[in-house]
Scaffold this active site. Sequence first.
Site, PDB file in Angstrom:
ATOM      1  CB  SER A   1      67.021  44.667  13.633  1.00 54.09           C
ATOM      2  OG  SER A   1      65.850  44.405  12.884  1.00 54.09           O
ATOM      3  CB  ILE A   2      72.605  46.665  13.769  1.00 63.18           C
ATOM      4  CG1 ILE A   2      72.996  45.191  13.986  1.00 63.18           C
ATOM      5  CG2 ILE A   2      73.613  47.604  14.411  1.00 63.18           C
ATOM      6  CD1 ILE A   2      73.076  44.746  15.419  1.00 63.18           C
TER       7      ILE A   2
END
Length: 382
Positions: free
Chosen positions: A68-69
Amino acid sequence: MSNVAGICTDEFAAVRAAFTEQVESGAELGASLCVTVDGEPVVDLWGGYADPGQTKPWTADTLVNTFSITKTMVALSALLLVDRGELDVHQKVAHYWPEFAANGKADIEVRHLLSHTSGVSSWEAPIALADIYDTEAAENRLATQAPWWEPGTASGYHAMNYGHLMGGIVRRITGRSLGRFFAEELAGPLDADFHIGTAAADFERIADLVPPELPEFDQSLLPQDSVMFKTLFQPLLDFPECGTPAWRQAELGGMGGHGNARSIARLQSLISNGGELGGRKFLSDKTIELIFEPQSDGVDLAIMLPLRFGIGYGLPQPQTAPHVPDGKVCWWAGIGGAMVVNDLEHRVTFAYAMNRMAAGLIGSDRADAYLRATFDVVRGWA
């Protein structure tokens, strides 16, 4: 003999010590850690191994799935369009993407997508993981759905579909896919080795993930009509699948980006460095300020943790992320432990990416050790 390499200024020696301890103890398999000040690296470290058999050292240009970065790169892409006057976060999504108005979504605004408050936190069943690799088809499916809660009233983490929702808008504004727009307008110009859709030529640089040890979980115990169930199981993230060529090449802006701490920090330091890098102004102060417009503050309907969202980023939340400092700070995390934090008051960006995944959705003991060491230094500045 330490197998930690890279640079670290004397001021941040405690960060190097914390990282070296985790690598040498074997708590880390392989990892990278980067801290920038005024857009320039003061810490750029890597160490350990890119594979569980410990035959391939983690090198300066090792890549890893950052999960999810990647969402922060999608947010950056959206802010770039805002800065160019092509996107308004307070405009209706359907203004750019008319089909999205279907089934009661006519009033959903772009900011609702960027802050996980749109009510469209995943796909209606049935859907398999492989179905979302065709991003355009998966975007079109989302356009036909009804929201699962009243948009704007609460966050429900858009775990898998964040990139598809914003990708639908980017495609209609620019005529380009999200991954291509990001590569051509951000990663390329900034010489940042981060990929939303990774070319086969780069596969040999990608570290193998070691999935987290998760407790056995009986999904039949969750109500099938809950936002949590529908978000996290439609489709279900499958870690072995994340090592396949199909996953790596798909432009999955929610959780498929491949990079390392250096490339994450390079791109995200646009936010901490006033929108400017390499002598070029990408974002105005006014655009960056949008990040800090509060959109939600409460227990997230999908992952059941207290979260605060601005536009495109999380804002400090001491219960859920106690080592993310307070102040003018925006951040996000990737499942398993990857982390990025932008501290605008101190013009600092912190980034961490690794291949041995921890069990938590947000952060890990290792990430906390590095965050503590970094921000103890930064917060000591006058």
